[in-house]
Design a protein around this motif. Sequence first.
Motif, short mmCIF file in Angstrom:
data_model
loop_
_atom_site.label_atom_id
_atom_site.label_comp_id
_atom_site.label_asym_id
_atom_site.label_seq_id
_atom_site.Cartn_x
_atom_site.Cartn_y
_atom_site.Cartn_z
N ARG A 270 63.40 60.68 74.88
CA ARG A 270 62.64 61.78 75.62
C ARG A 270 62.65 61.45 76.98
NH1 ARG A 270 56.69 62.24 72.64
NH2 ARG A 270 56.66 64.08 74.10
N SER B 180 56.68 58.24 78.69
CA SER B 180 57.76 59.04 79.23
C SER B 180 57.70 59.88 80.36
CB SER B 180 58.27 60.21 78.13
OG SER B 180 59.14 60.93 78.39
N LEU C 251 48.02 56.98 71.33
CA LEU C 251 49.50 57.81 71.35
C LEU C 251 49.11 59.30 71.54
CD1 LEU C 251 52.35 57.09 70.52
CD2 LEU C 251 52.08 58.08 68.35
N GLU D 44 59.33 62.44 81.20
CA GLU D 44 59.93 63.91 81.04
C GLU D 44 58.82 64.96 81.23
OE1 GLU D 44 61.96 66.37 77.36
OE2 GLU D 44 60.78 64.62 77.04
N ARG D 45 57.73 64.82 80.61
CA ARG D 45 56.48 65.69 80.97
C ARG D 45 56.35 65.78 82.51
NH1 ARG D 45 52.55 64.38 76.07
NH2 ARG D 45 53.99 64.94 74.24
N ASP E 97 51.87 61.47 77.98
CA ASP E 97 52.97 60.88 78.41
C ASP E 97 53.31 59.68 77.64
OD1 ASP E 97 53.22 62.91 80.51
OD2 ASP E 97 52.04 61.63 81.62
N VAL F 26 54.35 57.63 74.65
CA VAL F 26 55.33 57.93 73.44
C VAL F 26 55.58 56.69 72.56
CG1 VAL F 26 56.78 59.46 74.90
CG2 VAL F 26 57.39 57.18 74.91
N ALA F 27 55.15 55.79 72.99
CA ALA F 27 55.29 54.57 71.81
C ALA F 27 54.06 53.44 72.08
CB ALA F 27 56.56 53.92 71.96
N GLY G 286 55.13 55.63 67.40
CA GLY G 286 55.86 56.21 68.44
C GLY G 286 57.56 56.26 68.16
N THR G 287 58.17 56.67 69.29
CA THR G 287 59.29 56.78 69.08
C THR G 287 60.13 55.56 69.05
OG1 THR G 287 59.73 56.89 71.64
CG2 THR G 287 59.42 59.12 70.22
N VAL H 217 61.98 56.37 80.32
CA VAL H 217 60.84 55.85 79.71
C VAL H 217 60.61 54.55 80.52
CG1 VAL H 217 59.72 54.91 77.63
CG2 VAL H 217 61.03 56.50 77.50
#
Length: 202
Positions: A112, A144, A74, A146-147, A78, A80-81, A96-97, A115
């Motif tokens: 986020r 994710s 984790l 996002e980043r 990048d 997230v789960a 994680g989320t 994904v």
Amino acid sequence: MKFRTKLVLGAAAVLFGAAFAFFAFFQSMARSMAVERLEEKAHSLAQNLASNSSQAVYSEDLYNQLAPLVKSLLDTPDVVAVSVRNASGSVLAGAGTDSHDTDKTGWSPGSRGSVFAAMAQVIAPAQGLTPGNKPIGSVRVALSAERLYARIWRMLVRSLVFAAFIIAAALGLVIVFACRVTRPLGRILEADAAAVRGDMEN
């Protein structure tokens, strides 16, 4: 409108149009390559986790092996789960989320951003431990975008700033060129007009 003004405006339109087309093309290519890279990374991490957790899943060693594996993964950029489950689908370890959302794979909206989740089967640590060498569990790793998209955006902004400097320099050269070209033309036109008027002194 003067010829000089038309020349500068035309050059500016061409330069800005080319810059916009390059920006759109580069953004599309960068996002496409980034998505492919993220998917490859998710599948690779899932396969590694599946191979490294086979002994722990078989012995259901949740605290000494599985939990540290999940937590260390984790911390990877990048990710997230992460979740590990046994053959019956029960979650043995997760963090994680959406670590307990073990059925979704592929792209999906998340808390986020977009994904991507990849799954891999956990094989018994030795042959003959399960009938027909059936999988003893599975792992799921979600990443994710996002980043990743944020990094791409920063790169594009830097490219745009550089392109703006290039366009400004190019427009400066166009203005200088337009002045050098149009001044002699203007003098010739003025001389012709004077000749037509009969003013030979000019």
